[in-house]
Design a protein around this motif. Structure first.
Motif, short mmCIF file in Angstrom:
data_model
loop_
_atom_site.label_atom_id
_atom_site.label_comp_id
_atom_site.label_asym_id
_atom_site.label_seq_id
_atom_site.Cartn_x
_atom_site.Cartn_y
_atom_site.Cartn_z
N VAL A 159 3.86 9.58 3.84
CA VAL A 159 4.98 8.84 4.42
C VAL A 159 6.18 8.92 3.47
CG1 VAL A 159 5.78 6.58 5.21
CG2 VAL A 159 3.42 7.28 5.62
N PHE B 96 9.46 7.96 1.31
CA PHE B 96 9.82 6.73 0.62
C PHE B 96 11.11 6.96 -0.16
CE2 PHE B 96 6.96 9.12 -2.05
CZ PHE B 96 7.58 9.13 -3.28
N GLY C 145 -1.42 13.94 0.65
CA GLY C 145 -2.52 12.99 0.65
C GLY C 145 -2.73 12.29 -0.69
N ASP C 146 -1.84 12.49 -1.65
CA ASP C 146 -2.00 11.90 -2.99
C ASP C 146 -0.68 11.26 -3.42
OD1 ASP C 146 -2.86 11.16 -5.47
OD2 ASP C 146 -2.90 13.20 -6.31
N PRO C 147 -0.34 10.08 -2.89
CA PRO C 147 0.94 9.46 -3.26
C PRO C 147 1.02 9.08 -4.74
CG PRO C 147 -0.41 7.94 -2.00
CD PRO C 147 -1.09 9.27 -1.93
N THR D 5 0.84 -1.20 0.00
CA THR D 5 0.00 0.00 0.00
C THR D 5 0.87 1.24 0.00
OG1 THR D 5 -1.71 -1.17 1.25
CG2 THR D 5 -1.86 1.22 1.18
N LEU D 6 0.56 2.18 -0.90
CA LEU D 6 1.22 3.47 -0.89
C LEU D 6 0.56 4.35 0.18
CD1 LEU D 6 1.56 4.12 -4.73
CD2 LEU D 6 3.37 3.47 -3.15
N ARG D 7 1.28 4.56 1.26
CA ARG D 7 0.70 5.32 2.37
C ARG D 7 0.89 6.82 2.15
NH1 ARG D 7 3.44 2.66 7.50
NH2 ARG D 7 5.23 2.83 6.10
N ALA D 8 -0.16 7.54 2.38
CA ALA D 8 -0.14 8.99 2.16
C ALA D 8 0.72 9.68 3.21
CB ALA D 8 -1.57 9.55 2.20
#
Length: 372
Positions: free
Chosen positions: A190, A192, A238-240, A185-188
């Motif tokens: 966070v 990377f 909020g939009d990864p 899951t691409l977490r908003a």
């Protein structure tokens, strides 16, 4: 007649080195330079049977194929002793595939099929239902379908045959159905990492600089030669997916290592644009030694009672040497000038390999020589 040919390549003189700035590489999308850490393909493997072959399957020596057929028939309620099974129309195969990231259950993926026994060809075969498992032992996909070889295997009378590609390995396009997904899951919001496919400090620094210039904020930082740490900006926290879409479209100039790739089996030589050579003089000449054998018969004289015909080989050795050509390469010449000089000598690709190896041994080749 037997012929032996000897080619001689001489390196006469190598001088000192003078560095020359490399030409800048063209800009490349960050999408083509990096991968998102954790987003990767996962290998799958399975064991199955290919049926419907025209007498080109495994022989009686492939005991595992016979046992697999016996087990398959037993599950269908048919009991047949393994020693009574003939498998000429069946071949045991290994089925492999790559599970793409973000794939969902019900989607289809390609699979590769490779023979395990002594089958001659898988042409016209049908793969039976084969579960594909991951490194954890769980089943992630199920494969089945007609095998496509992408080649040909033709047999004729008298043992004549023509073969193209590998008839014992093939693929099935969209031959497997995904049954289980790998959770990611691409977490908003966070941070990377972007991982360079070709680790390089200069390239990592340039990628970080391009990203920071695009967002006008220090959102990227090169941690080492491989990883570029991305801290999502507030506008895209909020939009990864939208953030990654913007990052992948940006372009950066990779810094390429001077490298020469050589395949001695095929005589292929591929040189990068940043290859540099010190001042060097090359002399190239061919020495050909030809050994000719002519058979002559020595017969006994007339009315000889004990004489017999004897074959006497007469050998002749002829040596010819072509005049050598000398070409001088100035300090810091580019790969284009090096290729032009070698072409002027009239060397083949295999001669070019020997010349490059000799230049490197003399310390005049400033590039990494990769033997494939």
């Amino acid at each position: 007649m037997s012929t032996a040919r000897v080619r001689i390549i001489l390196i006469l003189f190598v001088a000192t080195w003078l560095a020359v700035p490399a030409l800048a590489a063209p800009p490349v999308r960050i999408k083509d330079l990096t991968d998102v850490e954790g987003v990767r393909r996962n290998p799958l493997i399975g064991y199955g049977l290919v049926v419907g072959l025209q007498g080109t399957g495994d022989g009686t020596q492939a005991k595992f194929t016979i046992q697999s057929i016996a087990n398959l028939l037993r599950r269908s309620g048919i009991a047949v002793p393994p020693d009574e099974i003939r498998v000429r129309n069946v071949a045991a195969v290994l089925v492999t595939a790559d599970l793409p990231p973000f794939v969902r259950a019900g989607q289809r993926i390609d699979v590769q099929v490779s023979s395990m026994g002594d089958a001659k060809t898988l042409q016209g075969g049908q793969l039976l239902l084969t579960p594909l498992t991951g490194p954890d032992g769980e089943i992630y996909a199920a494969a089945q379908g007609a095998v496509s070889l992408g080649g040909a295997f033709l047999g004729g009378g008298g043992g004549n045959s023509v073969q193209k590609n590998h008839p014992t390995a093939g693929r099935i396009a969209e031959g497997a159905v995904v049954e289980r997904t790998v959770p990611f899951t691409l977490r908003a919001g966070v941070p990377f990492n972007l991982l360079l496919r070709q680790p390089d400090f200069a390239t990592a620094n340039r990628v970080a600089a391009v990203i920071n210039d695009h967002f006008s904020a220090p959102v990227a930082h090169a941690e080492d030669a491989t990883a570029v740490r991305i801290t999502p900006p507030e506008t895209l926290a909020g939009d990864p997916v939208g953030l990654l879409a913007q990052l992948e479209a940006l372009e950066a100039r990779p810094d390429v290592v001077a490298r020469i790739a050589i395949n001695e089996r095929t005589g292929t030589v591929v040189m990068g644009n940043d290859v540099r050579v010190s001042r060097v003089a090359l002399a190239h000449g061919n020495l050909s030694i030809e050994v000719r054998t002519q058979l002559e018969a020595s017969q006994p004289g007339p009315f000889s009672q004990k004489g017999e015909t004897v074959v006497l080989p007469q050998r002749e050795v002829v040596a010819t040497e072509e005049p050598s050509h000398v070409v001088t390469l100035e300090e810091g010449v580019s790969v284009a000038e090096l290729v032009n000089a070698l072409n002027a000598l009239g060397v083949s690709s295999r001669d070019m390999i020997a010349i490059l190896q000799a230049i490197q041994a003399a310390g005049a080749l400033h590039a990494e020589l990769v033997l494939m």
